[in-house]
Design a protein around this motif. Structure first.
Motif, mmCIF file in Angstrom:
data_model
loop_
_atom_site.group_PDB
_atom_site.id
_atom_site.type_symbol
_atom_site.label_atom_id
_atom_site.label_comp_id
_atom_site.label_asym_id
_atom_site.label_seq_id
_atom_site.Cartn_x
_atom_site.Cartn_y
_atom_site.Cartn_z
ATOM 1 N N GLU A 58 0.845 -1.177 0.000
ATOM 2 C CA GLU A 58 0.000 0.000 0.000
ATOM 3 C C GLU A 58 0.888 1.237 0.000
ATOM 4 O O GLU A 58 1.932 1.267 0.635
ATOM 5 N N ASP A 83 -9.913 6.365 8.800
ATOM 6 C CA ASP A 83 -8.752 6.417 7.908
ATOM 7 C C ASP A 83 -8.856 7.595 6.935
ATOM 8 O O ASP A 83 -8.304 7.559 5.858
ATOM 9 N N ARG A 84 -9.588 8.619 7.332
ATOM 10 C CA ARG A 84 -9.762 9.805 6.502
ATOM 11 C C ARG A 84 -9.430 11.074 7.297
ATOM 12 O O ARG A 84 -9.593 11.129 8.505
ATOM 13 N N THR A 99 -12.401 15.423 1.985
ATOM 14 C CA THR A 99 -11.807 14.285 2.702
ATOM 15 C C THR A 99 -10.591 13.775 1.938
ATOM 16 O O THR A 99 -10.559 13.789 0.708
ATOM 17 N N TYR A 100 -9.594 13.330 2.711
ATOM 18 C CA TYR A 100 -8.340 12.823 2.169
ATOM 19 C C TYR A 100 -8.007 11.507 2.851
ATOM 20 O O TYR A 100 -8.322 11.308 4.025
ATOM 21 N N ASP A 101 -7.366 10.613 2.132
ATOM 22 C CA ASP A 101 -6.924 9.347 2.702
ATOM 23 C C ASP A 101 -5.729 9.594 3.609
ATOM 24 O O ASP A 101 -4.807 10.321 3.233
ATOM 25 N N LYS A 103 -3.328 7.488 4.611
ATOM 26 C CA LYS A 103 -2.079 6.842 4.198
ATOM 27 C C LYS A 103 -1.439 7.504 2.993
ATOM 28 O O LYS A 103 -0.227 7.657 2.932
ATOM 29 N N THR A 104 -2.249 7.860 2.004
ATOM 30 C CA THR A 104 -1.683 8.405 0.768
ATOM 31 C C THR A 104 -1.851 9.910 0.629
ATOM 32 O O THR A 104 -1.239 10.513 -0.245
ATOM 33 N N ARG A 106 -4.289 11.440 -0.581
ATOM 34 C CA ARG A 106 -4.998 11.759 -1.819
ATOM 35 C C ARG A 106 -6.434 12.140 -1.485
ATOM 36 O O ARG A 106 -7.035 11.598 -0.567
ATOM 37 N N THR A 108 -10.287 12.089 -1.470
ATOM 38 C CA THR A 108 -11.244 10.996 -1.674
ATOM 39 C C THR A 108 -12.647 11.507 -1.956
ATOM 40 O O THR A 108 -13.469 10.771 -2.486
#
Length: 117
Positions: A58, A83-84, A99-101, A103-104, A106, A108
């Motif tokens: 991931e 997780d956001r 909203t953004y992830d 972990k990455t 990015r 969403t």
């Protein structure tokens, strides 16, 4: 076999293994085959796990990320939910939740709020 010192042939009874020796040799070959197959299987398993982790890794968050907002927008609040990352933004008097992830990092999704006319 020829004995080099005497030039005479060796005893043929010593060169042919008896049944007990033949069974022992067969058993040892079988055990070596099992050991070799187990080693090959273990190496294949290790390589498989390494390949799986490389291909299904991931994405991790980059060190520095800049989210571009429209001109005149201002961030009202930010928070983490699961997780956001939720960022509330005010754009020209209208409120949006982006909203953004985690972990990455990015984007969403975007939730826009507007008043009814």
């Amino acid at each position: 076999m020829i004995n080099p010192s005497s030039g005479a042939q060796a005893d043929p009874a010593q060169s042919n293994p008896d049944t007990a020796q033949s069974q022992f040799i067969a058993r040892m070959r079988w055990m070596m085959l099992i050991s070799g197959a187990t080693t090959v299987l273990a190496i294949a398993a290790v390589l498989g796990v390494i390949g799986y982790r490389l291909l299904h890794q991931e994405g991790s968050a980059p060190a520095d990320v800049t989210a571009l907002l429209p001109k005149g927008a201002r961030v009202v609040s930010a928070g983490v939910a699961g997780d956001r990352i939720a960022v509330t933004v005010e754009v020209n008097g209208a409120v949006q939740v982006r909203t953004y992830d985690v972990k990455t990092l990015r984007a969403t999704g975007t939730l826009k709020f507007a008043t009814q006319p």
